[in-house]
Design an enzyme around this catalytic site. Sequence first.
Site, PDB file in Angstrom:
ATOM      1  N   HIS A  61       0.857  -1.181   0.000  1.00 36.51           N
ATOM      2  CA  HIS A  61       0.000   0.000   0.000  1.00 36.51           C
ATOM      3  C   HIS A  61       0.897   1.236   0.000  1.00 36.51           C
ATOM      4  CE1 HIS A  61       0.934  -0.648   4.256  1.00 36.51           C
ATOM      5  NE2 HIS A  61       0.594   0.607   4.504  1.00 36.51           N
ATOM      6  N   HIS A  63       1.295   3.925   2.038  1.00 37.25           N
ATOM      7  CA  HIS A  63       1.769   4.679   3.188  1.00 37.25           C
ATOM      8  C   HIS A  63       3.284   4.798   3.120  1.00 37.25           C
ATOM      9  CE1 HIS A  63      -2.098   3.886   5.734  1.00 37.25           C
ATOM     10  NE2 HIS A  63      -2.239   4.860   4.855  1.00 37.25           N
ATOM     11  N   ASP A  65       5.871   4.624   5.017  1.00 33.52           N
ATOM     12  CA  ASP A  65       6.843   3.684   5.577  1.00 33.52           C
ATOM     13  C   ASP A  65       6.940   2.397   4.773  1.00 33.52           C
ATOM     14  OD1 ASP A  65       4.160   3.386   6.623  1.00 33.52           O
ATOM     15  OD2 ASP A  65       4.915   1.921   8.049  1.00 33.52           O
ATOM     16  N   HIS A  66       6.178   2.306   3.693  1.00 35.03           N
ATOM     17  CA  HIS A  66       6.245   1.134   2.822  1.00 35.03           C
ATOM     18  C   HIS A  66       6.744   1.470   1.417  1.00 35.03           C
ATOM     19  CE1 HIS A  66       4.026  -1.686   5.545  1.00 35.03           C
ATOM     20  NE2 HIS A  66       3.690  -0.509   6.075  1.00 35.03           N
ATOM     21  N   HIS A 139      -6.746  -2.899   5.900  1.00 32.28           N
ATOM     22  CA  HIS A 139      -6.059  -1.716   6.378  1.00 32.28           C
ATOM     23  C   HIS A 139      -6.970  -0.518   6.107  1.00 32.28           C
ATOM     24  CE1 HIS A 139      -2.764   0.378   8.028  1.00 32.28           C
ATOM     25  NE2 HIS A 139      -2.203   0.819   6.903  1.00 32.28           N
ATOM     26  N   ASP A 210       0.405  -4.207   6.260  1.00 32.22           N
ATOM     27  CA  ASP A 210      -0.388  -3.710   7.392  1.00 32.22           C
ATOM     28  C   ASP A 210      -1.821  -4.222   7.278  1.00 32.22           C
ATOM     29  OD1 ASP A 210       1.922  -2.355   7.857  1.00 32.22           O
ATOM     30  OD2 ASP A 210       1.082  -0.343   7.637  1.00 32.22           O
ATOM     31  N   HIS A 268       6.545  -4.949  11.769  1.00 34.52           N
ATOM     32  CA  HIS A 268       5.935  -3.621  11.826  1.00 34.52           C
ATOM     33  C   HIS A 268       5.737  -3.206  13.285  1.00 34.52           C
ATOM     34  CE1 HIS A 268       3.147  -0.284  10.752  1.00 34.52           C
ATOM     35  NE2 HIS A 268       3.851  -0.297   9.621  1.00 34.52           N
TER      36      HIS A 268
END
Length: 308
Positions: A61, A63, A65-66, A139, A210, A268
């Site tokens: 996805h 976000h 941090d990914h 998520h 996530d 995570h």
Amino acid sequence: MSMRVTFLGTGGAVPTTERNPSSVLVNREGDRLLFDAGEGTQRQMMRFKTGFTISDIFVTHLHGDHVLGLPGLIQTLDFNDREEALSIYTPAGTEEDIDALVHAAANQPSFPVHIYGVGPDEAAVRRDDYEVRTFRTDHDTNSLGYALIEDDRKGRFDREKAEELGVPVGPKFSQLHEGDSVELDDGTSIDPEQVVGDPRPGRTVVYTGDTRPSAKVAEISEGADLLIHDATFADDRKDRAADTGHSTARQAGETASRADAARLALTHISSRYAGDVSDHLDEARETFDGEVFVPDDGETLDIPYPDE
């Protein structure tokens, strides 16, 4: 055939000095598959000596941090004179956002970058003897998980039985193992099922990204050799996990238990837990009898075949 998992980034949205944002690399007999690319992924690859010859990147996805590691990684690959095409798989509808990251800071890669939007329950990649399947995760944005699923392997060839039946050592052994019947000099026909055992299962590695607890994750993880599951919080932040689209360690353990997975990696991890993940381990082990661990950045894990 070897399969090795390297945990490049095991932290949550806020990195710490010990945990980088999300990224996992699977090396399957030289096929290097990267799942997510949090900030600094290219440095983690150098630090842990995985090499840069990745063929595919799978984004769960959008976000930060990914995915914020993508621009730096693409530029590093460019600086290393890469020529081979790179394929990036991302949830359908997010292709333009990934393209913008690839070309961030006016970067124009000198090698082909192909971006593919994929939906749930698809084979994002299909190779000769394995595939990477997508599945829907729960998520708070458009998100997918990925499962690397190997095909069943041939059954074991019973050489002793073949020789008892009069099959001469040589090419006929291979023909039988490939599923073809053979005829002996005296006209006797020998069928593969007489000398070849039942097919043997391949390996399955599941990466959720996530997600809240999900029946779909348990379904696709059935019998998995390794389930890499979101465990952002311990029970002390259960409500926070639900509100933000994440799981607790206990919930990850429950999912692994329903799936009858062999091993569970809790990833995570929120920065609020710093270096103490004892509660994560204790709570997951209360609901899952298999092997549970919280990997450190750089930790590697070899995945054996189930019958080994």
